[in-house]
Design a protein around this motif. Sequence first.
Motif, PDB file in Angstrom:
ATOM      1  N   ARG A   1       2.450   1.782  -3.463  1.00 33.12           N
ATOM      2  CA  ARG A   1       1.480   2.313  -4.427  1.00 33.12           C
ATOM      3  C   ARG A   1       1.198   3.786  -4.148  1.00 33.12           C
ATOM      4  N   GLU A   2       1.116   4.133  -2.880  1.00 30.77           N
ATOM      5  CA  GLU A   2       0.855   5.517  -2.503  1.00 30.77           C
ATOM      6  C   GLU A   2       2.000   6.432  -2.940  1.00 30.77           C
TER       7      GLU A   2
ATOM      8  N   ALA B   1       0.831  -1.205   0.000  1.00 33.21           N
ATOM      9  CA  ALA B   1       0.000   0.000   0.000  1.00 33.21           C
ATOM     10  C   ALA B   1       0.863   1.252   0.000  1.00 33.21           C
ATOM     11  N   ARG B   2       1.931   1.233   0.804  1.00 32.85           N
ATOM     12  CA  ARG B   2       2.824   2.401   0.871  1.00 32.85           C
ATOM     13  C   ARG B   2       3.524   2.619  -0.467  1.00 32.85           C
TER      14      ARG B   2
ATOM     15  N   ARG C   1       9.227   6.050  -4.613  1.00 31.31           N
ATOM     16  CA  ARG C   1       9.646   4.803  -3.948  1.00 31.31           C
ATOM     17  C   ARG C   1      11.150   4.594  -4.061  1.00 31.31           C
TER      18      ARG C   1
END
Length: 234
Positions: free
Chosen positions: A117-118, A114-115, A124
């Motif tokens: 993708r965020e 989730a992180r 990233r």
Amino acid sequence: MAELSPPRAAPADERRASLSAWGDDARGAFSGARDPARLEAAVVRFHRTLDATIAATVEGHGLALDCKRGCSHCCHLRVHVQPHEAFALAAWLRRHVEPERLAEIVRRLKENVARTRELGEEARKRTNIACALLASDGTCSAYEARPAQCRRYHSLRLAACEAFRTQPDESIESPLHPALAHNAAVIITQAQHAVRAAGLEAENADLNFALLEALENPKAWRRWKDGKKPFVGA
């Protein structure tokens, strides 16, 4: 007149011969990778070959490593795995990790996915996230089955590891010795070629995405056996 013995190969020559021989060995090992037991055996052989190559390189070059148990700076870096490693690691976790601990690993994998993708791909690259397999004491929950990219990381400078963990910056000089990085890359790449030669997908994927699907999505294994990309969300 006594017969002369052939000259013994120098350590560097032996390492080159070993690197070359692994290509044929890898193709044989991964030829039956569609069978789960043979896949796991092939991955173990792959990892042992990589470990032996790294150990020989460290000894041959007289390297003084800064790595030690409980030092986990590299466990916050982004790791990519090949599908065969993700499936073998998932099988190892199911066999060796207690259900409660495995559930916690899955929860952390989902958080990391989730992180990621965020953040998006570019952000990233500049963000370190603790590995879902990292235990509270700084050790790996799956050290025996850890992926090749984790195995290859042997640092000569702790300060560089600390700096990159704090602030990921490509200008920081790599703490890996060039010969070690090269020899490890040869073993990893030859394994990848061997998997492709068996008609299977071998594209690298983010560890969090790949391991989560390998653990929770049976369709991922079926896609891979059919020669397709297994991790659709990676």
